[in-house]
Design a protein around this motif. Structure first.
Motif, PDB file in Angstrom:
ATOM      1  N   LYS A   1       0.829  -1.209   0.000  1.00  0.00           N
ATOM      2  CA  LYS A   1       0.000   0.000   0.000  1.00  0.00           C
ATOM      3  C   LYS A   1       0.862   1.257   0.000  1.00  0.00           C
ATOM      4  O   LYS A   1       0.555   2.237  -0.691  1.00  0.00           O
TER       5      LYS A   1
ATOM      6  N   GLN B   1       2.327   2.238  -3.347  1.00  0.00           N
ATOM      7  CA  GLN B   1       1.400   2.875  -4.288  1.00  0.00           C
ATOM      8  C   GLN B   1       1.426   4.396  -4.200  1.00  0.00           C
ATOM      9  O   GLN B   1       0.914   5.083  -5.095  1.00  0.00           O
TER      10      GLN B   1
ATOM     11  N   ASP C   1       2.187   3.721  -9.720  1.00  0.00           N
ATOM     12  CA  ASP C   1       0.849   3.187  -9.974  1.00  0.00           C
ATOM     13  C   ASP C   1       0.912   1.663 -10.082  1.00  0.00           C
ATOM     14  O   ASP C   1       1.602   1.116 -10.950  1.00  0.00           O
TER      15      ASP C   1
ATOM     16  N   ASN D   1      -2.057  -0.195 -10.149  1.00  0.00           N
ATOM     17  CA  ASN D   1      -3.382  -0.659 -10.572  1.00  0.00           C
ATOM     18  C   ASN D   1      -3.245  -1.806 -11.569  1.00  0.00           C
ATOM     19  O   ASN D   1      -2.499  -1.718 -12.548  1.00  0.00           O
ATOM     20  N   GLY D   2      -3.987  -2.885 -11.294  1.00  0.00           N
ATOM     21  CA  GLY D   2      -3.953  -4.053 -12.168  1.00  0.00           C
ATOM     22  C   GLY D   2      -2.820  -5.008 -11.871  1.00  0.00           C
ATOM     23  O   GLY D   2      -2.689  -6.041 -12.546  1.00  0.00           O
TER      24      GLY D   2
ATOM     25  N   SER E   1      -1.372  -7.192  -8.749  1.00  0.00           N
ATOM     26  CA  SER E   1      -1.532  -7.634  -7.361  1.00  0.00           C
ATOM     27  C   SER E   1      -0.166  -7.769  -6.709  1.00  0.00           C
ATOM     28  O   SER E   1       0.875  -7.765  -7.374  1.00  0.00           O
TER      29      SER E   1
END
Length: 804
Positions: free
Chosen positions: A6, A9, A13, A15-16, A18
């Protein structure tokens, strides 16, 4: 390095992607991710509750009866045993049906007659290690800030919905000992931009230079020192998000000032230190080498004596910190601190490593200094930390920084050609693809006719030569994308050298004789090093031994084999036979490297033969081990050139030890371990040998020749010779062989007598002599002539008489 998914981030980025996918991609790019930990594993149903009422349990003195609002419906009654629970608190509550670590499910219960509908939790009960919990909540429940909304997901607020990637970094990748360093790496892997923190804080009109001056005497150890001053701070707990990020990275929260320095250490990879300005005792910072015998009390309240090898921060008079390792207790930030002097510095790794080792202090700061930090982040980290202290400590940042700067570090410039990249990687990349990879790495690149000139940022100190750039291209192109090819060119079939073949013969023979192979350490204690050594030399000392028991290189293999016997006999394995081939190390003085000599050694104890059915038990003795060696020498074709002579050696039994000679030169020894040594090791009667294997295997041996099976019979004669007790059987055997001539084919000892019928000081040794002529049948006259020569020779050369 523990990396919060976390937190990462904030900079790149994801996103997408894992956490598991990211871990796989990082591993494939060359940095091993040793595991991904889900902090909420086995956790659910924990919310923020508001304690509306709290009173003592009517039937239990150590329990409290609490009425708690969970933000849903009517408040519930919960029985809590924590001493710090109180009315008005916002707490973590595991509702009925919630899951806690250890497969623990919360149920409705009655405690001493009172109903309990849930559980008010400590951080430890939510899976956080006790050593990471701040002292305030270490022995009780955790209390949220007053403005925390009731009914919120407590696990999310405590960052337990995060995932932690554990990076197994090699020493060359010190750049990834920070969140920004990992962000650059992940950004390059994913091809995403990296967002850097942008500290923006107002500064006061007062100048930091009016409060402090900085002088560095040891410029080679500390080429850059930056000091900032923050006034009017309030020391209090740091914000919850910061505390949870620190705990996820394995650091215990303390207060907002100390937590900010640790946070920046994790974010930038730049260690910082906060001094209480008012406790500093002067307006001066002087960085110098310590004086021999100088003393400092560090933050762990340990008094440490310094030497001139250690770099210290002083107030001009006395030490206030052990540079790069730990601060001093005399200038520690405390609850009443109002003015902070913030240190950000570049220390060289060697001096920090020396202090860390000498004082047994391995800190997060020292680990980073030892591997190398980015000099370009020293000032940026100080600015970011000062801005956070202003934001979360209410402080005022004084204008400017006070610096001592003699740092001269420039980015490395490395060139590599496209042809070389493709030749080494076996690829067909074009210039655009290679340049795109360098751009993803944030390397400034200029391409000219297939040659790339790359300016490497100071954060990547591991890249210095063109092969490093080739590796960067290969790992980001993807090792999985490299074609699998077979090597092209001529090759030579491999085979064992003559020495290697003989060594295998030795091992095979000893294992066939009943000895198990052992592999022991080449390191031993100074006390054991010289025991049983074939050559008397001083042992080679290790510069940085891990322990006294492993501080020098061995001079003999036997001591380690005796430890093997001791270990096994202590576990009821009392009949053991082991051997080892390995190197011993002979010193050539401190300036030269030691010589490595390969030896073979063996040790046996207990029963050599044990036949329960027939009740026969044969304990090991000198002749068992001597027979094994004779078989080995015969296998190597050297038996006729070997002599065993009685000897007295340190650590060996004086009457049951023989020196072994090859062609008249000492080769090793065989015999019984001295009873005092056996007793010290709790061993029964034990026998050992050690030989110079290199000398043994390099000895010239005649080519193996095959002879036909004799067509004619042999004739044997037995003789019993009376000789002095000191006379060795081997000496008599040698005389017999030399005198017997070509007809004498075999000589064996078959009896030894030293009974009461013998004259004082005498013994009788009996030999069997085998005569054979492969060309004809021997006559009694032929044998008599040869036999008479033998009898005359033993009489004249050894004073031996035939026993009547």
């Amino acid at each position: 390095m523990l990396v919060s998914y976390k937190w990462l981030q904030d900079y790149v980025d994801l996103n997408g992607t894992s956490a598991e996918d990211l871990a796989e991609q990082i591993t494939k790019s060359g940095i091993e991710v040793e595991g991904v930990e889900k902090l909420n594993e086995g956790l659910s149903g924990v919310v923020v509750g508001h304690v509306l009422e709290c009173e003592k349990h009517p039937n239990a003195e150590k329990l409290n009866k609490c009425l708690v609002d969970l933000g849903e419906g009517e408040p519930v009654q919960i029985i809590c045993g924590a001493r710090n629970v109180a009315k008005g608190q916002k707490v973590a509550v595991a509702k009925v049906g919630a899951d806690l670590p250890g497969n623990f499910k919360i149920k409705r219960a009655k405690l001493r007659g009172e109903e309990s509908n849930g559980m008010i939790c400590s951080l430890q009960e939510l899976g956080i290690e006790g050593k990471l919990v701040s002292k305030e909540f270490a022995e009780g429940i955790f209390v949220f800030p007053e403005d925390t909304p009731v009914g919120e997901d407590a696990l999310a607020l405590l960052n337990r919905d995060d995932q932690i990637l554990e990076l197994g970094l090699t020493p060359n990748r010190a750049d990834c000992l920070s969140m920004l360093g990992v962000a650059y790496e992940v950004g390059a892997i994913l091809g995403n931009e990296v967002k850097l923190p942008e500290p923006d804080a107002e500064t006061a009109s007062e100048q930091a230079a009016d409060y402090i001056s900085v002088t560095v005497d040891a410029k080679e150890d500390n080429p850059l020192y930056v000091a900032k001053v923050i006034k009017n701070v309030k020391v209090k707990p740091s914000p919850l998000w910061m505390q949870t990020r620190l705990m996820a990275a394995g650091i215990r929260p303390h207060n907002n000032i100390v937590d900010i320095t640790n946070y920046i250490l994790l974010e930038y990879g730049q260690p910082l230190h906060a001094f209480d300005y008012n406790r500093l005792g002067s307006k001066e910072i002087l960085v110098r080498r310590a004086k021999n015998g100088e003393v400092i009390v560090t933050l762990d309240d340990v008094k440490r004596t310094l030497t001139e090898d250690h770099l210290i921060i002083t107030n001009g008079m006395e030490p206030v910190a052990l540079a790069g390792v730990m601060g001093g207790a005399n200038s520690e930030v405390q609850a009443d601190t109002t003015t902070v002097l913030l240190e950000s510095a570049y220390f060289t790794g060697g001096v920090i490593r020396k202090a860390s080792k000498d004082h047994g202090l391995r800190s997060e700061a020292s680990a980073r200094y030892e591997k190398g930090i980015d000099p370009a982040r020293v000032r940026a980290a100080a600015e970011r930390a000062a801005a956070l202290m202003a934001e979360y400590g209410g402080g005022e940042i004084l204008a400017g920084s006070v610096e001592a700067d003699s740092l001269d570090v420039k980015p490395a410039v490395v060139s590599v050609t496209l042809e070389k990249i493709n030749r080494i990687l076996g690829t067909e990349l074009n210039s655009t693809q290679v340049e795109e990879i360098f751009n993803r790495l944030r390397f400034e690149t200029v391409e000219d006719n297939g040659t790339f000139t790359v300016t490497v940022p100071t954060r990547r100190g591991d890249i210095t030569i063109e092969e490093d750039l080739v590796e960067e291209v290969g790992r980001l192109f993807g090792y999985d994308n490299l074609r699998t090819t077979l090597p092209v060119g001529s090759s030579t079939p491999g085979h064992l050298t003559a020495y290697q073949q003989k060594r295998r013969t030795v091992r095979s023979y000893l294992e066939g004789a009943g000895l198990y192979q052992a592999v022991t350490y080449s390191l031993t204690s100074e006390e054991n090093a010289a025991q049983f050594a074939l050559e008397n030399r001083a042992p080679v000392q290790l510069a940085m031994p891990m322990s006294e028991d492993h501080s020098v290189l061995r001079l003999s293999i036997v001591p380690q084999l005796l430890e093997v016997l001791k270990y096994n006999t202590a576990r009821q394995n009392d009949s053991i036979a082991v051997y080892e081939t390995g190197a011993v190390f002979l010193s050539n003085g401190q300036e030269d490297l030691p010589e490595e000599h390969e030896h073979v050694a063996g040790a046996v104890t207990g029963l050599w033969e044990n036949h329960p059915w027939q009740g026969e038990k044969k304990p090991v003795d000198f002749f068992v081990l001597k027979g094994i060696l004779e078989g080995l020498f015969a296998k190597l074709g050297l038996l006729g050139r070997i002599e065993f002579r009685q000897a007295q050696l340190d650590g060996m039994h004086p009457g049951r030890t023989a020196q072994v000679y090859l062609d008249g030169n000492a080769l090793g020894f065989v015999g019984q371990i001295h009873p005092t040594v056996q007793k010290s090791l709790d061993l029964k009667e034990t026998y050992a040998f050690e030989l110079d294997l290199k000398t043994l295997l390099e000895a010239d041996t005649p080519a193996l020749q095959y002879a036909m099976i004799p067509r004619y019979p042999s004739i044997t004669r037995d003789i019993a010779l009376v000789v002095d007790k000191e006379k060795a059987a081997g000496e008599l055997e040698k005389i017999i062989v030399e005198a017997g001539g070509s007809l004498l084919k075999e000589v064996h000892v078959f009896d030894l007598y030293e009974g009461e019928r013998m004259e004082e000081g005498k013994k009788s040794i009996a030999f069997t002599l085998k005569y054979l002529d492969p060309e004809k049948t021997l006559t009694d006259e032929d044998v008599a002539k040869a036999h008479d020569k033998v009898l005359n020779a033993v009489k004249e050369q050894a004073g031996a008489l035939l026993r009547g």
